[in-house]
Design an enzyme around this catalytic site. Structure first.
Site, PDB file in Angstrom:
ATOM      1  N   LYS A 167       0.966  -1.287  -0.068  1.00  0.00           N
ATOM      2  CA  LYS A 167      -0.090  -0.077  -0.209  1.00  0.00           C
ATOM      3  C   LYS A 167       0.668   1.290  -0.062  1.00  0.00           C
ATOM      4  CE  LYS A 167      -1.991   1.668   4.157  1.00  0.00           C
ATOM      5  NZ  LYS A 167      -1.477   3.013   4.324  1.00  0.00           N
ATOM      6  N   ASN A 168       1.638   1.303   0.934  1.00  0.00           N
ATOM      7  CA  ASN A 168       2.546   2.553   1.143  1.00  0.00           C
ATOM      8  C   ASN A 168       3.588   3.089   0.048  1.00  0.00           C
ATOM      9  OD1 ASN A 168       0.825   3.244   3.095  1.00  0.00           O
ATOM     10  ND2 ASN A 168       2.314   2.510   4.882  1.00  0.00           N
ATOM     11  N   CYS A 213      -6.254  13.059  12.908  1.00  0.00           N
ATOM     12  CA  CYS A 213      -6.142  11.386  12.446  1.00  0.00           C
ATOM     13  C   CYS A 213      -5.955  10.852  13.945  1.00  0.00           C
ATOM     14  CB  CYS A 213      -4.722  11.281  12.113  1.00  0.00           C
ATOM     15  SG  CYS A 213      -4.369   9.768  11.569  1.00  0.00           S
ATOM     16  N   ARG A 218      -0.188  14.475  12.843  1.00  0.00           N
ATOM     17  CA  ARG A 218       0.273  14.454  11.794  1.00  0.00           C
ATOM     18  C   ARG A 218       0.311  15.584  11.054  1.00  0.00           C
ATOM     19  NH1 ARG A 218      -1.738   8.762   9.263  1.00  0.00           N
ATOM     20  NH2 ARG A 218       0.062   8.876   8.271  1.00  0.00           N
ATOM     21  N   ASP A 261       4.091   0.583  12.089  1.00  0.00           N
ATOM     22  CA  ASP A 261       2.850  -0.148  11.455  1.00  0.00           C
ATOM     23  C   ASP A 261       2.959  -1.586  11.833  1.00  0.00           C
ATOM     24  OD1 ASP A 261       2.332   2.281  10.251  1.00  0.00           O
ATOM     25  OD2 ASP A 261       3.292   1.718   8.351  1.00  0.00           O
ATOM     26  N   ARG A 285      -8.938  -0.460   4.122  1.00  0.00           N
ATOM     27  CA  ARG A 285      -8.107   0.606   3.446  1.00  0.00           C
ATOM     28  C   ARG A 285      -6.812  -0.055   3.164  1.00  0.00           C
ATOM     29  NH1 ARG A 285      -7.876   6.128   6.673  1.00  0.00           N
ATOM     30  NH2 ARG A 285      -6.413   6.208   4.891  1.00  0.00           N
TER      31      ARG A 285
HETATM   32  N1  EPU Z   1       5.767  14.863  11.026  1.00  0.00           N
HETATM   33  C1  EPU Z   1       5.905  16.124  11.227  1.00  0.00           C
HETATM   34  N2  EPU Z   1       5.552  17.124  10.221  1.00  0.00           N
HETATM   35  C2  EPU Z   1       5.478  16.645   8.965  1.00  0.00           C
HETATM   36  C3  EPU Z   1       5.512  15.089   8.602  1.00  0.00           C
HETATM   37  C4  EPU Z   1       5.611  14.534   9.874  1.00  0.00           C
HETATM   38  O1  EPU Z   1       5.749  16.569  12.463  1.00  0.00           O
HETATM   39  O2  EPU Z   1       5.337  17.663   7.929  1.00  0.00           O
HETATM   40  C5  EPU Z   1       5.872  13.966  12.232  1.00  0.00           C
HETATM   41  C6  EPU Z   1       4.387  12.990  12.131  1.00  0.00           C
HETATM   42  O3  EPU Z   1       3.562  13.824  13.018  1.00  0.00           O
HETATM   43  C7  EPU Z   1       4.896  11.818  12.928  1.00  0.00           C
HETATM   44  C8  EPU Z   1       6.490  11.767  12.312  1.00  0.00           C
HETATM   45  O4  EPU Z   1       6.878  12.892  11.747  1.00  0.00           O
HETATM   46  O5  EPU Z   1       5.128  11.987  14.416  1.00  0.00           O
HETATM   47  C9  EPU Z   1       6.434  10.694  11.224  1.00  0.00           C
HETATM   48  O6  EPU Z   1       5.508  11.004  10.320  1.00  0.00           O
HETATM   49  P1  EPU Z   1       5.765  10.623   8.815  1.00  0.00           P
HETATM   50  O7  EPU Z   1       5.587  11.649   8.025  1.00  0.00           O
HETATM   51  O8  EPU Z   1       6.721   9.689   8.603  1.00  0.00           O
HETATM   52  O9  EPU Z   1       4.279   9.675   8.492  1.00  0.00           O
HETATM   53  P2  EPU Z   1       3.478   9.731   7.032  1.00  0.00           P
HETATM   54  O10 EPU Z   1       4.205   9.867   6.125  1.00  0.00           O
HETATM   55  O11 EPU Z   1       2.269  10.644   7.290  1.00  0.00           O
HETATM   56  C10 EPU Z   1       3.876   7.068   6.619  1.00  0.00           C
HETATM   57  C11 EPU Z   1       2.958   6.098   6.330  1.00  0.00           C
HETATM   58  C12 EPU Z   1       2.214   5.537   7.723  1.00  0.00           C
HETATM   59  C13 EPU Z   1       3.347   5.076   8.638  1.00  0.00           C
HETATM   60  C14 EPU Z   1       4.476   6.225   8.820  1.00  0.00           C
HETATM   61  C15 EPU Z   1       5.606   5.990   9.546  1.00  0.00           C
HETATM   62  C16 EPU Z   1       2.157   6.086   4.144  1.00  0.00           C
HETATM   63  C17 EPU Z   1       0.937   6.508   3.266  1.00  0.00           C
HETATM   64  N3  EPU Z   1       2.009   6.381   5.406  1.00  0.00           N
HETATM   65  O12 EPU Z   1       2.905   8.193   7.115  1.00  0.00           O
HETATM   66  O13 EPU Z   1       1.541   4.345   7.272  1.00  0.00           O
HETATM   67  O14 EPU Z   1       2.910   4.756   9.812  1.00  0.00           O
HETATM   68  O15 EPU Z   1       4.848   6.763   7.384  1.00  0.00           O
HETATM   69  O16 EPU Z   1       6.289   5.034   9.059  1.00  0.00           O
HETATM   70  O17 EPU Z   1       3.303   5.994   3.778  1.00  0.00           O
HETATM   71  C18 EPU Z   1      -0.187   2.882   7.796  1.00  0.00           C
HETATM   72  O18 EPU Z   1      -0.004   2.238   6.735  1.00  0.00           O
HETATM   73  O19 EPU Z   1      -0.897   2.192   8.589  1.00  0.00           O
HETATM   74  C19 EPU Z   1       0.372   4.233   8.171  1.00  0.00           C
HETATM   75  C20 EPU Z   1      -0.265   5.021   8.993  1.00  0.00           C
END
Ligand code: EPU
Length: 420
Positions: A22-23, A116, A121, A307, A400
């Site tokens: 998915k990711n 969320c 996030r 995850d 999802r």
């Molecule tokens: N963060 C910030 N500011 C930003 C972006 C992130 O503070 O601009 C913080 C977030 O709040 C969090 C941390 O940085 O505390 C890491 O978040 P990240 O941005 O890495 O998460 P994401 O990109 O929104 C993806 C996956 C998630 C997975 C996380 C961590 C996708 C579509 N989603 O989310 O997947 O948990 O990386 O590995 O790739 C899932 O599949 O169930 C899922 C939630």
């Protein structure tokens, strides 16, 4: 709304294959916005999040079609640059259209995703990086409004490791003027998969898979074809399913190295793990009668994946001894704790840690509620080892991100079914 009913107490045995990730599929689907022509993507999992992504791409005037696990996208006239709230609120990953749209068209209006269940996030790091590349960004009426004449390559140091942040900026940088260097970039295998498709389209990227990624901008990209990598989180979930039921399960079709942090923890807990390499890659787990409670701390790749935290907690609920589970990525990713306690688990949740006092054979089925994708998987796993029946509601979260999880578990002997 459908529910899932699980009759616990059956040990799972056999072999099961993983679907596409998915990711990885989500960012790659959004990357098609960067180039005209026909993008042909194989091994795309059948998931609600993929449907939502296609819906958004179509709203942006792309043409999409699906044939089995192949998704074809034509983004020649992706000339609407607005991602509406109704679509973005359904799936946070929709924000991945921002980088590609802005880079290709110089304009994008993308709804802020909003709250969320697992944490705040924010997307500040995506926005700060785009501003550093020369974009003017305003937040108006709940939307990010971004403009630029041409994005300019620069060096960007992410304050925190962000997976979709790295993806968004890596995509944006492919069509920027000059070279962009991303430091403290995410090293997740899904980033590598995305980079590989971008390179196939003609992008000049090096360093993906390390914390420093360099992208030399090119004037245009061309659609190509690509197979999405297997889903390492689904693989880990299925492996824990075999383990928690005391069974012997082989999960095949993925590279075991990608879940090494999980494998090491399972070995430490007492499971026998055999990694399969060569033509049929995968992992076989054989369960001992009793396994021990061990501690985990989630971390960006190659650390223990957030995850898989909820699923591993289910395993620890029926271990011998105590396990301390520390979540460092998201501030509210313990929503499954209260539901596991409804099944009889002994857990003390604190802010970022949960102390799990294992009770081998100690869970008893009950009605529970899924709160997010991985929490749903955790409850299914706990249901497999609970005495009697567990009824899980709000399982749309599961749809999802897991392709036919019940079917896969049933093929291993689980008594699990969907009830209207
Ligand atoms: N963060 C910030 N500011 C930003 C972006 C992130 O503070 O601009 C913080 C977030 O709040 C969090 C941390 O940085 O505390 C890491 O978040 P990240 O941005 O890495 O998460 P994401 O990109 O929104 C993806 C996956 C998630 C997975 C996380 C961590 C996708 C579509 N989603 O989310 O997947 O948990 O990386 O590995 O790739 C899932 O599949 O169930 C899922 C939630």
């Amino acid at each position: 709304m459908d529910k899932i009913s699980v009759e616990g107490g059956v040990s799972l045995n056999g072999t099961v294959s993983v679907s596409g990730a998915k990711n990885s599929a989500l960012p790659i689907l959004f990357s098609t916005l960067l180039a005209s022509g026909k993008h042909i993507l194989g091994n795309v999992p059948k998931l609600k999040d993929i449907d939502s992504t296609r819906e958004l791409l179509e709203a942006l005037n792309c043409r999409t079609s699906v044939n089995g696990h192949t998704v074809t996208i034509e983004a020649d006239e992706a000339d609407n640059q607005e991602a509406h709230y109704d679509l973005v609120r359904k799936m946070r990953a929709s924000v991945l259209c921002l980088g590609p749209l802005l880079s290709r068209y110089g304009i994008a209006r993308v709804s802020l995703p909003g709250g969320c269940a697992i944490g705040a996030r924010p997307i500040n790091l995506h926005l700060e990086a785009l501003e550093k590349m020369g974009a003017q960004i305003e937040i108006k009426e709940g939307y990010v409004e971004a403009r630029c004449s041409k994005l300019k390559g620069t060096s960007i140091m992410f304050d925190t490791v962000t997976v979709t942040g790295t993806e968004n900026i890596m995509m944006a940088a492919t069509l920027a003027e000059g070279t962009t260097v991303l430091e403290n970039a995410a090293k997740e295998p899904e980033i590598v998969d995305l980079a590989e498709y971008l390179i196939k389209m003609g992008a000049k990227i090096t360093g993906h898979g390390t914390s420093v990624i360099t992208i030399k901008g090119v004037s245009q990209l061309k659609a190509s074809s690509f197979d999405i990598m297997p889903d390492r989180i689904e693989a880990g979930t299925l492996l824990i399913a075999g383990a928690i039921t005391g069974g012997e399960v082989t999960v095949e079709g993925f590279n075991p190295v990608l879940i090494d942090a999980l494998i090491q923890k399972m070995i430490e807990s007492g499971f026998k793990i055999q990694t399969l390499h060569g033509k049929t890659q995968g992992v076989k787990v054989s369960s001992p009668k009793i396994w021990t409670g061990i501690d985990i701390t989630t971390a960006p790749y190659p650390g223990f994946a957030t995850d898989l935290q909820a699923q591993f907690m289910a395993l620890m609920c029926v271990a011998q001894g105590t396990s301390i589970i520390t979540e460092t990525i998201f501030e509210n990713r313990f929503m499954h704790v209260q539901e596991l306690m409804r099944l009889g688990a002994d857990i003390t949740p604190k802010t970022r840690t949960a102390v799990v006092r294992g009770k081998p054979g100690g869970l008893v089925g009950a009605p529970v509620m899924a709160t997010d994708l991985r929490a749903s998987a955790c409850l299914v796993l706990a249901g497999l080892v609970s005495q009697g029946s567990t009824l899980i509601s709000r399982i749309y979260h599961l749809d999802r991100g897991y392709e036919d999880l019940e079917g896969k578990l049933r093929s291993l002997g689980a008594r699990i079914q969907r009830v209207p």
